[in-house]
Design a protein around this motif. Structure first.
Motif, PDB file in Angstrom:
ATOM      1  N   ASP A  76       0.824  -1.208   0.000  1.00  0.00           N
ATOM      2  CA  ASP A  76       0.000   0.000   0.000  1.00  0.00           C
ATOM      3  C   ASP A  76       0.856   1.254   0.000  1.00  0.00           C
ATOM      4  N   VAL A  77       2.048   1.175   0.577  1.00  0.00           N
ATOM      5  CA  VAL A  77       2.928   2.339   0.661  1.00  0.00           C
ATOM      6  C   VAL A  77       3.566   2.635  -0.693  1.00  0.00           C
ATOM      7  N   VAL A  78       4.122   1.610  -1.338  1.00  0.00           N
ATOM      8  CA  VAL A  78       4.804   1.791  -2.615  1.00  0.00           C
ATOM      9  C   VAL A  78       3.798   1.865  -3.759  1.00  0.00           C
ATOM     10  N   GLY A  79       2.742   1.088  -3.671  1.00  0.00           N
ATOM     11  CA  GLY A  79       1.724   1.101  -4.714  1.00  0.00           C
ATOM     12  C   GLY A  79       2.076   0.220  -5.886  1.00  0.00           C
ATOM     13  N   CYS A  80       1.412   0.464  -6.999  1.00  0.00           N
ATOM     14  CA  CYS A  80       1.551  -0.365  -8.203  1.00  0.00           C
ATOM     15  C   CYS A  80       2.705   0.124  -9.062  1.00  0.00           C
ATOM     16  N   LEU A  81       3.890  -0.318  -8.713  1.00  0.00           N
ATOM     17  CA  LEU A  81       5.086   0.020  -9.476  1.00  0.00           C
ATOM     18  C   LEU A  81       5.806  -1.265  -9.836  1.00  0.00           C
ATOM     19  N   LYS A  82       6.451  -1.260 -10.980  1.00  0.00           N
ATOM     20  CA  LYS A  82       7.268  -2.404 -11.374  1.00  0.00           C
ATOM     21  C   LYS A  82       8.542  -1.879 -12.017  1.00  0.00           C
ATOM     22  N   SER A  83       9.648  -2.518 -11.700  1.00  0.00           N
ATOM     23  CA  SER A  83      10.918  -2.142 -12.298  1.00  0.00           C
ATOM     24  C   SER A  83      11.552  -3.375 -12.903  1.00  0.00           C
ATOM     25  N   SER A  84      11.921  -3.283 -14.159  1.00  0.00           N
ATOM     26  CA  SER A  84      12.620  -4.397 -14.793  1.00  0.00           C
ATOM     27  C   SER A  84      14.116  -4.113 -14.906  1.00  0.00           C
ATOM     28  N   ASP A  85      14.510  -2.886 -14.583  1.00  0.00           N
ATOM     29  CA  ASP A  85      15.912  -2.487 -14.733  1.00  0.00           C
ATOM     30  C   ASP A  85      16.610  -2.250 -13.401  1.00  0.00           C
ATOM     31  N   ASN A  87      17.436  -0.790  -9.727  1.00  0.00           N
ATOM     32  CA  ASN A  87      17.216   0.416  -8.928  1.00  0.00           C
ATOM     33  C   ASN A  87      17.109   1.698  -9.740  1.00  0.00           C
ATOM     34  N   TYR A  88      17.551   1.703 -10.975  1.00  0.00           N
ATOM     35  CA  TYR A  88      17.556   2.929 -11.764  1.00  0.00           C
ATOM     36  C   TYR A  88      16.170   3.572 -11.813  1.00  0.00           C
ATOM     37  N   GLU A  89      15.148   2.766 -12.087  1.00  0.00           N
ATOM     38  CA  GLU A  89      13.799   3.327 -12.185  1.00  0.00           C
ATOM     39  C   GLU A  89      13.313   3.868 -10.851  1.00  0.00           C
ATOM     40  N   TYR A  90      13.730   3.275  -9.750  1.00  0.00           N
ATOM     41  CA  TYR A  90      13.313   3.769  -8.446  1.00  0.00           C
ATOM     42  C   TYR A  90      13.877   5.159  -8.189  1.00  0.00           C
ATOM     43  N   GLN A  91      15.078   5.406  -8.674  1.00  0.00           N
ATOM     44  CA  GLN A  91      15.692   6.721  -8.492  1.00  0.00           C
ATOM     45  C   GLN A  91      14.864   7.802  -9.173  1.00  0.00           C
ATOM     46  N   GLY A  94      12.074   9.286  -6.824  1.00  0.00           N
ATOM     47  CA  GLY A  94      12.421  10.097  -5.659  1.00  0.00           C
ATOM     48  C   GLY A  94      13.626   9.549  -4.947  1.00  0.00           C
ATOM     49  N   ASN A  95      14.252  10.411  -4.175  1.00  0.00           N
ATOM     50  CA  ASN A  95      15.504  10.063  -3.513  1.00  0.00           C
ATOM     51  C   ASN A  95      15.376   8.929  -2.513  1.00  0.00           C
ATOM     52  N   ASN A  96      14.246   8.816  -1.856  1.00  0.00           N
ATOM     53  CA  ASN A  96      14.152   7.813  -0.800  1.00  0.00           C
ATOM     54  C   ASN A  96      13.330   6.590  -1.195  1.00  0.00           C
ATOM     55  N   MET A  97      12.994   6.424  -2.471  1.00  0.00           N
ATOM     56  CA  MET A  97      12.164   5.279  -2.875  1.00  0.00           C
ATOM     57  C   MET A  97      12.843   3.950  -2.555  1.00  0.00           C
ATOM     58  N   GLU A  98      14.146   3.838  -2.748  1.00  0.00           N
ATOM     59  CA  GLU A  98      14.844   2.600  -2.404  1.00  0.00           C
ATOM     60  C   GLU A  98      14.702   2.293  -0.919  1.00  0.00           C
ATOM     61  N   ASP A  99      14.774   3.316  -0.073  1.00  0.00           N
ATOM     62  CA  ASP A  99      14.596   3.120   1.371  1.00  0.00           C
ATOM     63  C   ASP A  99      13.181   2.658   1.690  1.00  0.00           C
ATOM     64  N   VAL A 100      12.212   3.263   1.036  1.00  0.00           N
ATOM     65  CA  VAL A 100      10.809   2.899   1.260  1.00  0.00           C
ATOM     66  C   VAL A 100      10.580   1.439   0.863  1.00  0.00           C
ATOM     67  N   VAL A 105       9.814  -4.317   2.293  1.00  0.00           N
ATOM     68  CA  VAL A 105      10.285  -5.703   2.222  1.00  0.00           C
ATOM     69  C   VAL A 105      10.579  -6.210   3.639  1.00  0.00           C
ATOM     70  N   LYS A 106      11.265  -5.405   4.422  1.00  0.00           N
ATOM     71  CA  LYS A 106      11.590  -5.791   5.805  1.00  0.00           C
ATOM     72  C   LYS A 106      10.329  -5.999   6.628  1.00  0.00           C
ATOM     73  N   LYS A 107       9.334  -5.152   6.426  1.00  0.00           N
ATOM     74  CA  LYS A 107       8.074  -5.295   7.161  1.00  0.00           C
ATOM     75  C   LYS A 107       7.395  -6.629   6.826  1.00  0.00           C
ATOM     76  N   LEU A 108       7.392  -7.005   5.551  1.00  0.00           N
ATOM     77  CA  LEU A 108       6.809  -8.298   5.164  1.00  0.00           C
ATOM     78  C   LEU A 108       7.554  -9.457   5.818  1.00  0.00           C
ATOM     79  N   ILE A 109       8.886  -9.411   5.787  1.00  0.00           N
ATOM     80  CA  ILE A 109       9.697 -10.480   6.385  1.00  0.00           C
ATOM     81  C   ILE A 109       9.500 -10.528   7.895  1.00  0.00           C
ATOM     82  N   ASP A 110       9.543  -9.376   8.556  1.00  0.00           N
ATOM     83  CA  ASP A 110       9.374  -9.326  10.009  1.00  0.00           C
ATOM     84  C   ASP A 110       8.003  -9.845  10.433  1.00  0.00           C
ATOM     85  N   THR A 111       6.966  -9.468   9.704  1.00  0.00           N
ATOM     86  CA  THR A 111       5.610  -9.918  10.017  1.00  0.00           C
ATOM     87  C   THR A 111       5.495 -11.427   9.855  1.00  0.00           C
TER      88      THR A 111
END
Length: 150
Positions: A76-85, A87-91, A94-100, A105-111
């Motif tokens: 829900d936070v990241v939404g409907c995004l897909k990257s085939s290339d 990290n380049y597309e995440y940049q 926005g600057n913090n998309m990789e962090d988000v 991912v960490k939240k899914l694993i921790d849960t």
């Protein structure tokens, strides 16, 4: 399902699927994460220690969680995004998309890890019974495994 011990503390599970699925729901993927992290959770609960035995399960779980966020739009936070290339597309987003993405991912694993621990704690008698059977037989098949739940 076939469960085979690697040692007193570890083992591996082979999954078989009788159905060919062209899609998998978010719930099914979350359940797969829980199953993959069950061995690590069992080590921590029973032995109060962890080993390298779960490394492949962690790798697979991380890849599934990453794909849930970056390929299938299941965050829900990241939404409907897909990257085939990579990290380049995440940049570009926005600057913090990789962090988000990393946080999601960490939240899914921790849960999933917490859920695995809760399931094991609620079923310790089954865990010990199955472990005793594995120690005695070294390997059990799906039918033998399912008898524990009848």
């Amino acid at each position: 399902i076939s469960i085979v011990p690697r040692s007193v503390a570890g083992g591996y599970t082979m999954y078989k699927s009788d159905e060919d699925k062209s899609f998998i729901s978010k719930t099914e993927m979350e359940e797969k994460l829980i199953a993959l992290l069950g061995g690590r959770a069992a080590e921590k609960i029973v032995l109060d220690d962890i080993s390298t035995g779960a490394s492949n399960d962690i790798e697979v779980a991380t890849e599934i969680a990453k794909n849930m966020v970056t390929v299938y739009g299941m965050s829900d936070v990241v939404g409907c995004l897909k990257s085939s290339d990579g990290n380049y597309e995440y940049q570009l987003l926005g600057n913090n998309m990789e962090d988000v993405i990393g946080q999601e991912v960490k939240k899914l694993i921790d849960t999933a890890y917490k859920s695995a621990q809760q399931i094991l704690l609620q079923n310790m008698d089954l865990l010990h019974a199955i472990a005793a059977e594995l120690i005695a037989k070294e390997k059990i098949n799906e039918e033998e495994f399912n008898k524990f739940f009848m």
